[in-house]
Design an enzyme around this catalytic site. Sequence first.
Site, mmCIF file in Angstrom:
data_model
loop_
_atom_site.group_PDB
_atom_site.id
_atom_site.type_symbol
_atom_site.label_atom_id
_atom_site.label_comp_id
_atom_site.label_asym_id
_atom_site.label_seq_id
_atom_site.Cartn_x
_atom_site.Cartn_y
_atom_site.Cartn_z
ATOM 1 N N CYS A 117 48.748 44.172 23.039
ATOM 2 C CA CYS A 117 47.610 44.517 23.890
ATOM 3 C C CYS A 117 46.620 45.389 23.131
ATOM 4 O O CYS A 117 45.403 45.197 23.225
ATOM 5 C CB CYS A 117 48.099 45.230 25.150
ATOM 6 S SG CYS A 117 46.790 45.639 26.323
ATOM 7 N N CYS A 216 53.922 46.261 32.018
ATOM 8 C CA CYS A 216 53.063 46.331 33.201
ATOM 9 C C CYS A 216 52.999 45.018 33.961
ATOM 10 O O CYS A 216 52.845 45.010 35.182
ATOM 11 C CB CYS A 216 51.657 46.781 32.800
ATOM 12 S SG CYS A 216 50.723 45.580 31.824
#
Length: 383
Positions: A117, A216
């Site tokens: 990410c 997440c």
Amino acid sequence: MTDFPGAPDPKAPRKGLRVLAAMSGGVDSAVAAARAAEAGHDVTGVHLALSANPQSFRTGARGCCTIEDSRDARRAADVIGIPFYCWDLAERFREDVVEDFVAEYEAGRTPNPCLRCNEKIKFAALLDKALALGFDAVCTGHYATVVLNEDGTRELHRASDMAKDQSYVLGVLDDRQLAHAMFPLGDTVTTKDEIRAEAERRGLAVAKKPDSHDICFIADGDTRGFLAKHLGRAEGDIVDESGAKVGTHEGAYGFTIGQRKGLRIGHPAPDGKPRYVLDISPVNNTVTVGPVEALDVIALTAIRPRWCGAAPQGPGTYTAQLRAHGGETEVAAELAGEELRVRFTEPVRGVAPGQAIVLYDGTRVVGSATIATTERARAAQSA
């Protein structure tokens, strides 16, 4: 008038740098944005919408990308007194992080989605968009330090407080990205309690918000269940080092090298000692288990190296970190074409293909690469 929400007004008086602060909705990114604004920079806050269905992402203590988090980020920006926007990067996140995560496990490797990410979203998609809109830098709440040298080059270093250091997940940044990165928390030797106290003094409601953790985009924390949903259940054998079947599983992708718990083997090993995952073969859907000493790795080969500056020339001695919260170990490393070849001074355990290895020279991050193959001590001894 700008043609994209959040772009700085080129006619506005300039003070300091034009900074785009990535605000996750947590306390670290809020304090980082506040410090950047207090330092005299022209700061704009942005929350990244990374899910087409934010309800599917973790909330409260475990989230960083939910509707709840976007609201927390907006409230923090209002208190700081900076403009705030939400940018939709959900499609890019799905392609570059979620799909990559699934594909890596399917191939028998163990990826780090947070590192991916940072590489693909926060310091590629976000930074590129920020620069195109006229910003000078992207600010995040990571604990790491960028050092500007006299010759104008930049180096990435560990945070002043090793307990909070996050340089491992930033080891994918190249020198261009470092030139536009700002980490206001990295050079401050403070505890997390002191960061929370600072947030409270600044009137930020996120001061007491629990830290995010885990992955997440896996709402319930069940990684094996998430992978089964995407890859389907595929029963296979669990075997020992001799190839004898000792159990079954519902998908080799549900295991990682070095795993001990959750093997669901019905009977103990002949020596009565615990067994660990030694190898994962997606080709025949087989998981191999064995004693802990069989995990000892003495060397590895890594691919897709990324350097925080110039690539090292010739062999060198460094320290290496193999996990986000792991310690350092001494290594000899050399770049051979597009491969990084690493030999450990002392054997290490739990090294899995797909993980990132990050090299350090003191506190300086030299660069990172993705582990492709490992050499086990036991195999070398029997050769």
